[in-house]
Design an enzyme around this catalytic site. Structure first.
Site, short mmCIF file in Angstrom:
data_model
loop_
_atom_site.label_atom_id
_atom_site.label_comp_id
_atom_site.label_asym_id
_atom_site.label_seq_id
_atom_site.Cartn_x
_atom_site.Cartn_y
_atom_site.Cartn_z
N SER A 1 -0.39 -32.40 2.84
CA SER A 1 -1.61 -31.82 3.39
C SER A 1 -2.07 -32.63 4.60
O SER A 1 -1.82 -33.84 4.66
CB SER A 1 -2.72 -31.84 2.34
OG SER A 1 -3.96 -31.47 2.91
N TYR B 1 -7.73 -36.55 -4.04
CA TYR B 1 -6.82 -35.56 -3.45
C TYR B 1 -6.09 -36.19 -2.27
O TYR B 1 -4.86 -36.08 -2.16
CB TYR B 1 -7.61 -34.32 -3.01
CG TYR B 1 -6.75 -33.23 -2.41
CD1 TYR B 1 -5.95 -32.42 -3.21
CD2 TYR B 1 -6.70 -33.02 -1.02
CE1 TYR B 1 -5.14 -31.42 -2.66
CE2 TYR B 1 -5.91 -32.04 -0.46
CZ TYR B 1 -5.12 -31.23 -1.28
OH TYR B 1 -4.32 -30.26 -0.73
N1 LIG Z 1 -4.78 -24.00 0.52
C1 LIG Z 1 -4.90 -25.00 1.36
O1 LIG Z 1 -5.77 -25.00 2.25
C2 LIG Z 1 -3.94 -26.16 1.29
C3 LIG Z 1 -3.92 -27.07 2.34
C4 LIG Z 1 -3.04 -28.15 2.29
C5 LIG Z 1 -2.21 -28.29 1.20
N2 LIG Z 1 -2.27 -27.41 0.18
C6 LIG Z 1 -1.37 -27.62 -0.96
O2 LIG Z 1 -0.61 -26.46 -1.17
C7 LIG Z 1 -0.20 -26.40 -2.54
C8 LIG Z 1 -0.51 -25.01 -3.10
O3 LIG Z 1 -1.92 -24.84 -3.08
P1 LIG Z 1 -2.62 -23.42 -2.97
O4 LIG Z 1 -3.68 -23.55 -1.96
O5 LIG Z 1 -1.60 -22.35 -2.87
O6 LIG Z 1 -3.36 -23.38 -4.39
P2 LIG Z 1 -3.46 -22.28 -5.56
O7 LIG Z 1 -3.56 -20.92 -4.99
O8 LIG Z 1 -4.52 -22.78 -6.47
O9 LIG Z 1 -2.02 -22.42 -6.26
C9 LIG Z 1 -1.66 -23.60 -6.93
C10 LIG Z 1 -0.39 -23.34 -7.69
O10 LIG Z 1 -0.02 -24.56 -8.34
C11 LIG Z 1 0.26 -24.26 -9.69
N3 LIG Z 1 -0.02 -25.39 -10.57
C12 LIG Z 1 -1.12 -26.17 -10.62
N4 LIG Z 1 -1.01 -27.07 -11.60
C13 LIG Z 1 0.20 -26.87 -12.18
C14 LIG Z 1 0.89 -27.47 -13.26
N5 LIG Z 1 0.39 -28.51 -13.92
N6 LIG Z 1 2.11 -26.99 -13.59
C15 LIG Z 1 2.65 -25.94 -12.92
N7 LIG Z 1 2.05 -25.33 -11.89
C16 LIG Z 1 0.82 -25.78 -11.54
C17 LIG Z 1 -0.63 -23.09 -10.04
O11 LIG Z 1 -0.06 -22.42 -11.13
P3 LIG Z 1 -0.87 -21.97 -12.44
O12 LIG Z 1 -2.19 -21.47 -11.96
O13 LIG Z 1 0.01 -20.92 -13.00
O14 LIG Z 1 -0.95 -23.19 -13.27
C18 LIG Z 1 -0.55 -22.28 -8.75
O15 LIG Z 1 0.59 -21.48 -8.77
C19 LIG Z 1 -0.93 -27.54 -3.25
O16 LIG Z 1 -0.07 -28.64 -3.38
C20 LIG Z 1 -2.08 -27.87 -2.29
O17 LIG Z 1 -2.51 -29.19 -2.41
C21 LIG Z 1 -3.12 -26.35 0.18
#
Ligand SMILES: NC(=O)c1ccc[n+]([C@@H]2O[C@H](COP(=O)([O-])OP(=O)(O)OC[C@H]3O[C@@H](n4cnc5c(N)ncnc54)[C@H](OP(=O)(O)O)[C@@H]3O)[C@@H](O)[C@H]2O)c1
Length: 266
Positions: A145, A158
């Protein structure tokens, strides 16, 4: 088949039940490709799988918690034997942080985010290092990130997890690439997802999950060591590192933000 996915036969994505992981699954889904998708919510994972299959991909789903080292190692090894994995994207992650006025994060929430964002990444990548290097082929990618480039006053734990995965990916790159395995660190800014929606702050240059997935796929296909976007925010964060620390703090603590504490527990 999309021309960029021609050489890929099998792709493993964690966190494929929502947000960026789901969008990535759909960005890669095409005839001739096997997608191995991991998440915990079986219903949402099945929805991603169905959409990917409609696009012609073969899909295997695993409702597995990335924190479960034994389950991850056994499941990944079994599927890698059946379908040698060309690309793994360690994407699953959670967020936690502070409300205005809070001083410290709940230690339980801090341990929970370390378990998912850090140990979960290791549990995803480690089982594939030996088989990929033995084949002399493969690509290991991890979603960090822009918050991993510099600490943010509203999300200390985080930021800690993301800067740690950045350091890990940078550290494994040199040796693994000498053995034919590419290592790519993905550094997104704000991407509209349920995780991002939970954060209340100014979100400059916010992207859709589909746009983010397209940028990630393009960068990974080109074998980039770092896939960072959006460029203006990435450059601003890099520039921030050059500023005197207390001057930077003064600017950034003026940014109002509320990041809810995660309800996840170890
Ligand atoms: N969105 C942003 O602005 C942003 C920016 C920078 C980086 N990121 C990174 O991008 C990645 C994805 O985030 P997102 O924004 O797409 O979030 P999201 O929509 O909340 O999706 C998160 C995913 O991670 C899975 N997950 C969480 N804990 C888990 C566990 N213990 N075991 C297996 N799966 C797990 C969730 O699955 P379940 O719900 O099925 O558990 C879900 O599929 C993360 O690493 C986040 O830090 C996001």
């Amino acid at each position: 088949m999309h021309p960029e996915t021609r050489h890929l036969r099998t792709v493993l994505i964690t966190g494929a039940s929502s947000g960026i992981g789901k969008a990535l699954a759909l960005a890669y889904a095409a005839p001739g490709l096997c997608l191995i998708l991991i998440g915990r919510n079986a219903e949402r994972l099945a929805d991603t799988a169905q959409q990917a299959m409609r696009q012609g991909a073969d899909v295997v789903v695993g409702a597995i918690d990335v924190r479960d080292r034994a389950a991850m190692s056994a499941w990944i090894a079994e599927h890698d034997k059946a379908h040698p994995i060309d690309l793994v994207i360690a994407n699953a992650g959670i967020t936690t942080g502070l409300a205005p006025g809070d001083l410290t994060e709940d230690p339980e929430a801090v341990r929970a985010i370390l378990a998912t964002n850090l140990i979960g990444v290791l549990n995803t990548i480690e089982p594939l290092i030996a088989p990929m290097t033995a084949r002399g082929h493969g690509q290991i990618a991890c979603v960090g990130s822009i918050a991993g480039l510099h600490g943010l006053h509203y999300a200390p734990a985080y930021c800690m997890t993301k800067s740690a995965v950045h350091a890990y990916m940078e550290s494994i790159r040199g040796r693994l690439e000498k053995r034919g395995v590419l290592v790519s660190l993905i550094i997104p800014g704000f991407v509209k997802t349920p995780l991002n929606d939970s954060i209340d702050t100014f979100k400059p240059f916010e992207l859709s999950d589909a746009k983010a997935a397209a940028l990630i796929r393009r960068g990974l296909t080109r074998g980039k060591a770092v896939v960072a976007f959006p460029l203006p925010l990435y450059l601003l964060a890099r520039f921030g590192r050059l500023l005197p620390s207390r001057f930077y703090d003064k600017i950034m603590t003026g940014v109002s933000a509320h990041v809810p504490q995660t309800q996840e527990r170890i």
